[in-house]
Design an enzyme around this catalytic site. Sequence first.
Site, PDB file in Angstrom:
ATOM      1  N   LYS A  61       0.714  -1.130   0.083  1.00  0.00           N
ATOM      2  CA  LYS A  61       0.174   0.076  -0.021  1.00  0.00           C
ATOM      3  C   LYS A  61       0.842   1.280   0.079  1.00  0.00           C
ATOM      4  O   LYS A  61       1.870   1.374   0.812  1.00  0.00           O
ATOM      5  CB  LYS A  61      -1.021  -0.118   1.188  1.00  0.00           C
ATOM      6  CG  LYS A  61      -1.661   1.435   1.475  1.00  0.00           C
ATOM      7  CD  LYS A  61      -2.362   1.038   2.829  1.00  0.00           C
ATOM      8  CE  LYS A  61      -2.971   2.648   3.071  1.00  0.00           C
ATOM      9  NZ  LYS A  61      -3.483   2.434   4.435  1.00  0.00           N
ATOM     10  N   ARG A  68      -7.123  -0.523   1.133  1.00  0.00           N
ATOM     11  CA  ARG A  68      -7.638  -1.876   0.463  1.00  0.00           C
ATOM     12  C   ARG A  68      -8.135  -1.654  -0.722  1.00  0.00           C
ATOM     13  O   ARG A  68      -8.272  -2.489  -1.762  1.00  0.00           O
ATOM     14  CB  ARG A  68      -8.800  -2.376   1.480  1.00  0.00           C
ATOM     15  CG  ARG A  68     -10.006  -1.476   1.530  1.00  0.00           C
ATOM     16  CD  ARG A  68     -10.736  -1.851   2.809  1.00  0.00           C
ATOM     17  NE  ARG A  68     -10.190  -1.604   3.958  1.00  0.00           N
ATOM     18  CZ  ARG A  68     -10.755  -1.634   5.181  1.00  0.00           C
ATOM     19  NH1 ARG A  68     -11.968  -2.239   5.440  1.00  0.00           N
ATOM     20  NH2 ARG A  68     -10.229  -1.439   6.233  1.00  0.00           N
ATOM     21  N   GLU A 107      -9.202   3.555   2.370  1.00  0.00           N
ATOM     22  CA  GLU A 107      -8.729   3.675   0.853  1.00  0.00           C
ATOM     23  C   GLU A 107      -7.496   2.528   0.694  1.00  0.00           C
ATOM     24  O   GLU A 107      -7.301   2.193  -0.521  1.00  0.00           O
ATOM     25  CB  GLU A 107      -8.267   5.097   0.671  1.00  0.00           C
ATOM     26  CG  GLU A 107      -6.722   5.468   1.082  1.00  0.00           C
ATOM     27  CD  GLU A 107      -6.490   5.282   2.669  1.00  0.00           C
ATOM     28  OE1 GLU A 107      -5.465   4.825   3.024  1.00  0.00           O
ATOM     29  OE2 GLU A 107      -7.737   5.410   3.288  1.00  0.00           O
ATOM     30  N   ASP A 109      -2.421  10.527   3.546  1.00  0.00           N
ATOM     31  CA  ASP A 109      -3.847  10.017   3.900  1.00  0.00           C
ATOM     32  C   ASP A 109      -4.702  11.175   4.729  1.00  0.00           C
ATOM     33  O   ASP A 109      -4.625  10.941   5.801  1.00  0.00           O
ATOM     34  CB  ASP A 109      -3.999   8.760   4.404  1.00  0.00           C
ATOM     35  CG  ASP A 109      -5.430   8.190   4.465  1.00  0.00           C
ATOM     36  OD1 ASP A 109      -6.327   8.829   3.994  1.00  0.00           O
ATOM     37  OD2 ASP A 109      -5.714   7.207   5.340  1.00  0.00           O
ATOM     38  N   LYS A 148     -10.115  12.770   8.614  1.00  0.00           N
ATOM     39  CA  LYS A 148      -9.686  12.282   9.764  1.00  0.00           C
ATOM     40  C   LYS A 148      -9.617  13.589  10.768  1.00  0.00           C
ATOM     41  O   LYS A 148      -9.635  14.768  10.127  1.00  0.00           O
ATOM     42  CB  LYS A 148      -8.072  11.730   9.649  1.00  0.00           C
ATOM     43  CG  LYS A 148      -7.971  10.602   8.884  1.00  0.00           C
ATOM     44  CD  LYS A 148      -6.288  10.120   8.757  1.00  0.00           C
ATOM     45  CE  LYS A 148      -6.196   8.876   7.857  1.00  0.00           C
ATOM     46  NZ  LYS A 148      -6.581   7.718   8.383  1.00  0.00           N
ATOM     47  N   ASP A 150       1.753   6.432   5.358  1.00  0.00           N
ATOM     48  CA  ASP A 150       0.698   5.600   4.795  1.00  0.00           C
ATOM     49  C   ASP A 150       1.167   4.858   3.814  1.00  0.00           C
ATOM     50  O   ASP A 150       0.323   4.022   3.201  1.00  0.00           O
ATOM     51  CB  ASP A 150      -0.578   6.407   4.762  1.00  0.00           C
ATOM     52  CG  ASP A 150      -1.836   5.228   5.192  1.00  0.00           C
ATOM     53  OD1 ASP A 150      -1.594   4.304   5.773  1.00  0.00           O
ATOM     54  OD2 ASP A 150      -2.782   5.447   4.700  1.00  0.00           O
TER      55      ASP A 150
END
Length: 541
Positions: A306, A392, A390, A311, A318, A329
């Site tokens: 990933k 996944r 996001e 993010d 968030k 991330d």
Amino acid sequence: MLHSLMSGVTPGKCSLVAGLLVSVALCGALPGVARAQSGAQDQAMAGSGVEPGSAPNSPERPVGFAASAPADGVLVVLASSAELPAALPLSAAERAALVAAIAGEKFTGAANAVLSLRGIGTRPRLMLVGTGENPAPLAWSEAAGKAAQLLAGEDAGVAIIGAGSAEAAAEVALGYRLGQYRFDRYRPAPDTPVPTQAVAVVVADAGAAQAAYEARQAGVAEGVRFARDLINEPASVIHPDSFVARTRAAFAGLPNVEIEVLDEAAMRRLGMGALVGVGQGSPRGSRLMLVTYRGAAGAPLALVGKGITFDSGGLSIKGGSGMEEMKADMSGAAAVMGAVLSLAKTRAPVHAVAVAALAENMPDGNAQRPGDVVRTFSGKTIEIINTDAEGRLVLADAVEYVAARRSPFAIVDIATLTGSAVSALGPQYAGLFAREDDVAQRVTALAAQVGEPVWRLPLHPRYADAVKSDIALVKNSGNSPAPGASAGAHFIEAFIAPDMPWAHIDMAPTMWADSAGPLTPKGATGYGVRLLDALAREWRP
């Protein structure tokens, strides 16, 4: 460059959008379209266009091997007990003083125990570091890493004695290199330059130790440090394009390496709506990067990471607390590239492909929305419930693409996927999911050997229900009745063929160190490089 309105990939074959576009052409542009067009020049430059700095990290101590210790400098003794090695470069009086200090301080040689002394003989410092009884390779590395951190400011050369074999000495060199890592390129230069005198790992056969180090540990050190640098950089510096550029530079000139990069236009043509959709709110285009190292024949092991370079959560934004850590991330993508860099640099006899699914998840008028449906490379559909789930999504397209185009014998994905894994495991373990016990056992054993432990978490048919959608194949969020980490694993499983050996590593608990460990200074850990390197060297089809 003006980023496309929406992902550009429709969830199905029916084209309602085409009719809408005709209406727009006949009746005039929609206000949102006009705004996007008028902002094209502003979006041509993402960010301020001013780099935070150009200086490299401060220099570190070079590490080498020697058959005897220099007469001056710091002497580090790696000890498995209170008994000193027979052949220490100390006078009888110095040895007696050291023995007395060991007894007085009750030093036993326990793993990572330290006894640091000054004023004995002419050396500026004597240091004992425990390895524990019958030290495994990891114990040698950790003892050396501990010494490296304690001696960072010591203005003298360093000799390390106690490793009884070439293999152990190579582990010592690896540990010192990992332990002394620092990321300080944006800090003011210190008034006193950092010490850079050499480190000599003392071992009877220095040539054999050098050869052992170059065959494995030198590559691991480079791979971990490369990953840490990528993760520690701010998101204004590392975004999908610059991640690709840095990785290309790292692999430049290495034999048996092939690099493939898909930009957004290519991914749209291939129908990769899950990956492109995550990045559609950012002016920085998403990328899919594959680095194949072919050091052996046969099918490759696919390592998929990933790579969310920042993010924000997207429209499901968030909270502000801790958001700065979301530059990390992309740690999974950094780990897979670092692992394959290690394999390539040491010309390992393996075939592996690293895949980085790269995007920036930002809120914007063009951002992906809760309630959207996206289509993946294989044509499967996903309902978007939460735009902050996001990782996944980008992995779905990445695992499908590498399975179709590289025909791997197994897939391992690694991602900073869920806060649920952090809550379940704390900072000591990454979460491991696998359908097959032998896969789980293989990963668990190697993880323990290299010091990047995992803890197996459950997959269960009832947990798979958590990601079923009423309007698509799956939805990207919805924990009930599953724990969040298990739901995330089941989501990725939906895009893995049932007969494909597969492991999912949720490294969210281990991506960042709030305090230093023997091999992991504070900050980005580079977790996963050592584990994936070991897995690729050991696992065969």
